[in-house]
Write a protein that holds these residues in place. Structure first.
Motif, PDB file in Angstrom:
ATOM      1  N   ILE A 159       0.377   5.543  -8.369  1.00 32.02           N
ATOM      2  CA  ILE A 159       0.931   5.614  -7.013  1.00 32.02           C
ATOM      3  C   ILE A 159      -0.137   5.236  -5.986  1.00 32.02           C
ATOM      4  N   GLU A 160      -1.340   5.731  -6.230  1.00 33.39           N
ATOM      5  CA  GLU A 160      -2.452   5.417  -5.344  1.00 33.39           C
ATOM      6  C   GLU A 160      -2.688   3.900  -5.282  1.00 33.39           C
ATOM      7  N   MET A 161      -2.623   3.261  -6.455  1.00 31.79           N
ATOM      8  CA  MET A 161      -2.847   1.819  -6.503  1.00 31.79           C
ATOM      9  C   MET A 161      -1.753   1.065  -5.744  1.00 31.79           C
ATOM     10  N   LEU A 162      -0.520   1.504  -5.924  1.00 23.91           N
ATOM     11  CA  LEU A 162       0.584   0.842  -5.229  1.00 23.91           C
ATOM     12  C   LEU A 162       0.420   0.999  -3.716  1.00 23.91           C
ATOM     13  N   ARG A 163      -0.068   2.174  -3.298  1.00 20.74           N
ATOM     14  CA  ARG A 163      -0.284   2.377  -1.870  1.00 20.74           C
ATOM     15  C   ARG A 163      -1.380   1.414  -1.391  1.00 20.74           C
ATOM     16  N   LEU A 164      -2.404   1.285  -2.217  1.00 20.02           N
ATOM     17  CA  LEU A 164      -3.524   0.411  -1.876  1.00 20.02           C
ATOM     18  C   LEU A 164      -3.074  -1.034  -1.637  1.00 20.02           C
ATOM     19  N   VAL A 165      -2.137  -1.507  -2.443  1.00 20.23           N
ATOM     20  CA  VAL A 165      -1.703  -2.894  -2.285  1.00 20.23           C
ATOM     21  C   VAL A 165      -0.559  -3.022  -1.286  1.00 20.23           C
ATOM     22  N   GLY A 166      -0.271  -1.927  -0.570  1.00 21.21           N
ATOM     23  CA  GLY A 166       0.653  -2.040   0.545  1.00 21.21           C
ATOM     24  C   GLY A 166       2.118  -1.991   0.180  1.00 21.21           C
ATOM     25  N   ILE A 167       2.444  -1.266  -0.880  1.00 26.35           N
ATOM     26  CA  ILE A 167       3.866  -1.106  -1.200  1.00 26.35           C
ATOM     27  C   ILE A 167       4.369   0.157  -0.505  1.00 26.35           C
ATOM     28  N   PRO A 168       5.407   0.035   0.323  1.00 28.69           N
ATOM     29  CA  PRO A 168       5.899   1.187   1.064  1.00 28.69           C
ATOM     30  C   PRO A 168       6.528   2.222   0.138  1.00 28.69           C
TER      31      PRO A 168
END
Lengths: 353, 330, 328
Positions: A159-168
């Motif tokens: 989840i952290e990685m997805l947040r990092l790449v800008g996925i809402p």
């Protein structure tokens, strides 16, 4: 630009794209590719897709490898990562990473390198994700194998990685299947996957070619920002000189499997030295006000048959500046006094004046 | 191996496309478009002649040993089918009860059957029946199947639904059972058997043709054909079907073998040829009572069926590879 | 002012995505929605937009590959949609299409000579004995040797195949050619060749182009006027110079700034749009661009979320659909 984790809502955004001062030299070399040659053995003969290609990647820099289809740019990267499939094989060369030649590494250690130290993202985000698993499944599996985390920790990291790449709202999107996401989102997921193990080097093979212009701008901005944050080096493989101009620190131009020019990005765009680079730059329909109704500059002819390359310079048949010598013999790749490398007998700057 | 690695290793399309591009650049040897720049001399030799599709196909087929042997065998069968009745050492329908169930010998190479007929002569004479039945039945099925499949695939909508549901209904019943039912309605006889076998194999062809046409239809060159004002019939026959041809040819080759098997099965059940006309399946059927006393009565017609079916299957496989340009390149 | 060669009037193409049990449409993809546009003889009109904006659908409507859901395509004084198939075919002969993918747009089993000759033969555009000459002439016109006529498409490179596709379109002696991203599948050095070829041909054959592209950079070189599409709607239309020097619609501005440029001097501040192009399926009322619009907050009291702003002329020839630019 707003930070990627603020999601989709948002007011006006603009970023300044003027590049940071040159980090072209000086940093320690992290990946050193030496005299790499790759062949494809076909029924009709052997194609030497990559011919004695050498380049270095320095810590934290963006190295762009530019070329058209058939130039060998992707094959070179795949060869270095030992991801080449039959009938392709590496014929010669070394790929030195942290003192070890990757081409001689046992398969297990190589897998470790690919997962933990050097990652890749590909052009087509559609086919790079497994359609029958959720994003979470695919991300956590990779994270768990390489970072030795337990399931819960891996899920959090995903989840952290997805947040990092800008996925809402990554907590929700992590349960999605690939087909539920758009092309741009998938490319972000691929990037998240590639970055999940904190690689030293990220190889991005045409990461934005399949995407729309506005999405391309998003992904490029993301890559630039991630590089700042994580401090990894990026090898950007692309045919789009515009993309290169805006993101790269150093550029390697390839033609017919060979490096024809290597230079710092600023220098290359200010003063291209190889006639091929020059031609590529001039044939882009530009945004200048000046050009308009005149025909575009064009490089005549086309890429020679890879089974039957000319004896001299591979670009000579299409070259406006060619001499007798160019047709007869192959120019060597020479390092000039200013540190730029060039494979050409002719001084284009002189001829043009 | 991690998911990431898997996905990177599975990254075939991307790498495939690169090597495909390498293949495509093969073709670029032909002169430069502008004609302004001289083509390098040594480049002209490679592609100065257009590639002949059929020649390429033949080369590929020749390289496949099993397919080549099959082709030779089938050619021999055709020759036998044509001249067979004239070269049999005995009259294949002449009975000689005193000489029944004799094992193979110098006089009777394959022995004699329960009526004293020479099995070698009957196997030779039966070739014509089996091959003819196979070819005719496949022709019936193929023609009807192509037409129905092409209409269904090309027209789409309710036409497609009606045709394909009908085909599904036929497929729901085992084909041999359907053939027997048809024979019951049509009556016995080899001509009826051909029709029955032809009719029951229509759905397979219709489905294959339709499936292919659906995917071919999506190609831009079909849209291009519409834009330049071609009629639907012309588009189907000039643009769609030629591109489905390789699949159809392969399927037909395999179809011949199954038609031969079906004929044999009908013959075995006594529904095909009527005695004393020689036919392999019928020979098997009539000899089944003597399997322990005189196994040779079953062995030779059985071998004839097996060898022929195998030959057509192997040829079909060879053709599939030979007709696929992608398989050829490697 | 000259008469337009072709006029699209309130043109719509909707695709049914879902129906309820009674067969009533419950979900609609509005690929093209109430689009009006004139194309004048001899000009090149660039139509730009991202994937899913309906630009290709417009092209397919023009060449009669799709039937419009509503609206008119007026060509030669008649509405093509109202003609009977036979007559329509005669009119549609004048409008040809060049495809994006040079690998899928040529029949792999036909020699290129036949590919070009077939339209001539079928439509009886030349007497039989002259067809061969005509094919040779067309091949030369697109920069290929007439000796190539017996070769099959797979023997050609992408750029050469695209030339064959252009020759096929020219064989119909068209007035208007819809170029659907004709260079986006080609290598950079080949793109310039094909763009220059199209430019030359327009003069030689007196052609009008509708040039469809996903980026504003390619269109800039070749177009006289440019239209920007977003989710089935035209949001801005202007003469080339005007559009590039004075873009008004927020989306046009974002598209322009997203083009990566090689010349640092031309680099401008980049507008990064949040999120993806929204789906054209069951669009919400209001401006289609509202969900991604960064300028919405500047427009106080506007109906951005209520009604799609109409396309209004703000200066001669410059039309924009945005409440920030209400025009007169």
């Amino acid at each position: 630009m707003t930070t990627p984790d603020t999601g989709m809502s948002g007011g006006p955004m603009a970023i300044d794209v003027t590049r940071t001062p040159s980090r072209c030299d000086g940093r320690p070399v992290i990946l050193d590719v030496r005299d790499l040659s790759t062949e494809f053995v076909m029924k009709r003969g052997t194609v030497r897709a990559v011919r004695d290609v050498s380049f270095t990647v320095r810590e934290g820099e963006v190295l762009a490898i530019v070329g058209e289809s058939g130039s060998g740019k992707s094959v070179a990267a795949l060869s270095a990562m030992r991801l080449l499939q039959a009938p392709g094989r590496v014929a010669a060369g070394e790929v030195v990473y942290r003192g070890k030649d990757l081409l001689k590494l046992p398969a297990r250690e190589m897998r470790d390198v690919r997962g933990n130290h050097i990652s890749m993202i590909f052009q087509e985000p559609m086919t790079s994700l497994n359609p029958v698993f959720t994003i979470e499944d695919q991300l956590t599996e990779s994270i768990r194998t390489h970072l030795k985390l337990d399931k819960k920790a891996a899920a959090e990291r995903a989840i952290e990685m997805l947040r990092l790449v800008g996925i809402p709202s990554p907590e929700k999107r992590v349960k999605d299947y690939p087909h539920q996401m758009s092309g741009g989102m998938r490319q972000r997921v691929m990037t998240a996957m590639a970055l999940s193990c904190d690689p030293d080097v990220l190889i991005a093979d045409e990461p934005t070619t399949a995407l729309d212009v506005t999405i391309q701008a998003q992904i490029l901005a993301l890559l630039a920002e991630l590089r700042e944050k994580i401090g990894m080096a990026v090898i950007l493989i692309t045919h789009d000189l515009g993309v290169v101009a805006e993101t790269a620190d150093r550029v390697v131009v390839m033609y017919c499997g060979q490096v024809v020019e290597e230079a710092c990005a600023e220098d290359l765009f200010e003063q291209p030295l190889h006639p091929y680079t020059l031609g590529l730059l001039e044939s882009i329909p530009g945004m200048d006000e000046t050009e308009s109704d005149e025909p575009l500059y064009m490089i005549r002819g086309m890429v020679p048959n890879p089974l039957n390359l000319p004896t001299g310079c591979a670009f000579a048949p299409r070259c406006d500046y060619r001499t007798e010598q160019c047709v007869r013999e192959m120019p060597p790749l020479v390092e000039r006094a200013d540190g730029r490398k060039l494979r050409c007998f002719v001084d284009v700057t002189e001829v043009r004046q | 191996m991690s998911e990431w690695n898997q996905s990177s290793v599975d990254e075939v399309p991307m790498r495939g496309s690169e090597s495909q591009k390498a293949d495509e650049t093969f073709a670029m040897g032909i002169a430069l478009p502008d004609g302004e720049i001289p083509v390098y001399e040594h480049d002209e030799t490679l592609h100065d002649k257009p590639e002949n599709q059929w020649l390429e196909m033949w080369r590929s087929l020749r390289a496949n040993r099993a397919a080549l042997v099959s082709l030779v065998f089938i050619t021999a069968l055709v020759v036998i089918a044509v001249i067979g009745p004239y070269i049999t050492p005995y009259n294949p329908i002449e009975t000689e009860m005193s000489n029944a169930l004799k094992p193979p010998s110098a006089e009777h190479w394959f022995g004699t059957d329960q009526l004293g007929m020479d099995i070698f002569s009957r196997v030779i004479a039966g070739t014509r029946v089996s091959l003819t039945v196979g070819l005719l039945a496949v022709s019936i099925a193929l023609t009807t199947g192509i037409i129905l499949g092409a209409i269904a695939g090309y027209a789409g909508g309710w036409v497609d639904t009606v045709i394909m549901r009908l085909m599904d209904m036929m497929l729901a019943v085992p084909s041999i059972l359907l053939a027997i039912t048809l024979m019951a309605a049509l009556g016995k006889g080899i001509d009826k058997a051909v029709i029955a076998i032809g009719l029951v194999s229509i759905p397979e062809y219709a489905r294959i043709v339709r499936g292919n046409i659906l995917s071919i239809k999506e190609n831009d060159y079909i849209a291009a054909a519409h834009v330049v004002g071609l009629s639907d019939a012309r588009i189907i026959f000039r643009h769609v079907l030629p591109n489905a041809l390789s699949v159809i040819i392969v399927r037909a080759t395999l179809g011949i073998s199954s038609a031969i098997l079906d004929t044999a099965a009908l013959g075995f059940l006594g529904l095909g040829v009527q005695p004393p006309q020689p036919e392999w399946g019928d020979m098997l059927g009539r000899a089944r009572g003597f399997i322990f006393q005189a196994p040779h009565t079953l062995l030779y017609p059985g071998m004839a069926i097996t060898a022929t079916v195998l030959a057509f299957n192997l040829l079909g496989d060879g053709l599939r590879d030979a007709l696929d340009p992608r398989a050829r390149i490697k | 002012m000259t008469e337009p060669l072709i006029s699209l009037r309130h043109l719509s193409k909707h695709f049914t995505m879902d129906r309820d049990l009674l067969g009533r449409t419950t979900s609609v993809l509005k690929a093209v929605d109430d689009l009006s546009l004139d194309i004048f003889p001899g000009e090149t009109f660039g139509l730009v937009g991202e994937s899913g904006c309906g630009k290709t659908t417009v092209g397919k409507l023009l060449v009669d590959l799709y039937t419009p859901t509503a609206g008119e395509i007026v060509y030669g004084g008649v509405d093509l949609a109202k003609l009977r198939p036979q007559e329509r075919r005669r009119y549609c002969r004048d409008i040809q299409l060049i495809f994006q993918d040079p690998y899928a747009s040529l029949n792999p089993r036909m020699p290129v000579g036949d590919i070009i000759a077939e339209p001539i033969r079928v439509n009886r555009l030349q007497p039989a004995e002259k067809i061969d000459d005509r094919v040779g002439y067309l091949l030369n016109a697109v920069g290929l040797s007439a000796n190539y006529r017996n070769r099959f498409p797979h023997e050609f490179s992408g750029g050469q195949r695209q030339r064959v596709g252009i020759a096929r379109a020219l064989a119909m002696e068209p007035k208007l050619i819809v170029c659907d991203e004709p260079v986006s599948a080609l290598d950079v050095s080949i793109q310039a060749q094909v763009l220059n070829l199209l430019d030359d041909l327009s003069e030689e054959f007196g052609l009008t182009y509708l040039f469809i592209a996903h980026g504003l950079n390619v269109v800039k070189h070749i177009s006289d006027r440019v239209g920007v599409m977003y989710l089935g709607k035209l949001v801005e239309v202007a003469p080339k110079r005007e559009l590039y020097s004075n873009p008004l619609h927020p989306y046009t501005k974002a598209l322009l700034s997203a083009i990566p440029v090689t010349n640092p001097a031309l680099r401008t501040e980049r507008i990064l749009l949040e999120g993806d192009v929204t789906s054209p399926i069951d669009p919400k009322p209001g401006c289609r661009f509202a969900s991604r619009c960064y300028a919405k907050s500047d427009c106080v009291g506007c109906d951005c979320d209520v009604e799609m702003p109409p396309l209004r002329e703000v200066s001669p020839g410059h039309l924009v659909a945005c409440y920030l630019h209400p025009g007169d």
